[in-house]
Design a protein around this motif. Structure first.
Motif: not given
Length: 223
Positions: A103-129
């Motif tokens: 999921v960290y790939t999404a957190f890095a790439r999507d935010v770099a594209r201007g997508v809201d940081r909190d929104w992206v993290r919330s969308m992947y809230g189901f992921a296991i650590k």
């Protein structure tokens, strides 16, 4: 968010992160062969590879139709499918799961594209650590040099959709530098283990095996 809580599954989840050219995929492939040679149960999964959605994403990419938000949503669906169909079942069975990007790939790439940081993290809230997450750090300029030895950067890889530069190579450096900045921030936020990707393949593999051996030892698995 589950990403901050250790999972209770019997298996082990190890993931590698970093921009293209960092050597993370090579390291994971070598590690997989080594673990299998030790007769351990290992399964591999990679980013954007779900049978459910990956072909749709690839077709849209070819036509350069994806907005940053749409890009993010498609990859989230892909990840959710792989998590439920591959990663969690393998973890329940006690396998070692090796993930080339998580999921960290999404957190890095999507935010770099201007997508809201909190929104992206919330969308992947189901992921296991993950039990272990490594970030192979390399400057964007070095990354570009490495991938250009075999191919030119793709449209989205270079961030051309963001109109950062008309030159795809300049755009690549700008965009991937932004991605690196997001990864650097996640080292502290999510406890990613930072690895200098400029080192040799051998030295990086030795270090990776040390981390993995220590992790498995804590789980009662001796190599």
């Amino acid at each position: 968010m589950r990403l901050f809580k250790p999972h209770e599954l019997p298996g082990t989840l190890i993931c590698v992160e970093g921009i293209d050219g960092s050597g993370k995929s090579t390291q994971l492939a070598i590690l997989r062969d080594w673990l299998k040679s030790k007769n351990l149960d290992v399964i591999f999964t990679e980013w954007n590879s779900s049978d459910l959605i990956s072909q749709t994403t690839k077709k849209a990419k070819k036509k350069n139709l994806l907005s940053p938000r749409t890009f993010s949503l498609l990859h989230a669906v892909d990840f959710a499918d792989r998590l439920e169909q591959i990663i969690i079942p393998a973890m329940k069975a006690g396998f070692i799961v090796l993930a080339d990007r998580y999921v960290y790939t999404a957190f890095a790439r999507d935010v770099a594209r201007g997508v809201d940081r909190d929104w992206v993290r919330s969308m992947y809230g189901f992921a296991i650590k993950p039990d272990l997450a490594l970030y192979y750090s390399i400057p964007a300029e070095v990354s570009l040099e490495r991938i250009c030895a075999n191919r030119a950067p793709s449209f989205y890889e270079a961030g051309m959709d963001l109109k950062l530069s008309n030159n795809p190579y300049k755009s690549y450096v700008i965009f991937q530098s932004r991605v690196n900045e997001e990864y650097a921030d996640m080292v502290n936020e999510f406890g990613l283990v930072r690895i200098d990707a400029n080192n040799t393949i051998h030295s990086k593999q030795v270090l990776l095996r040390q981390y993995v051996t220590e992790l498995l030892s804590k789980k009662g698995i001796q190599i």
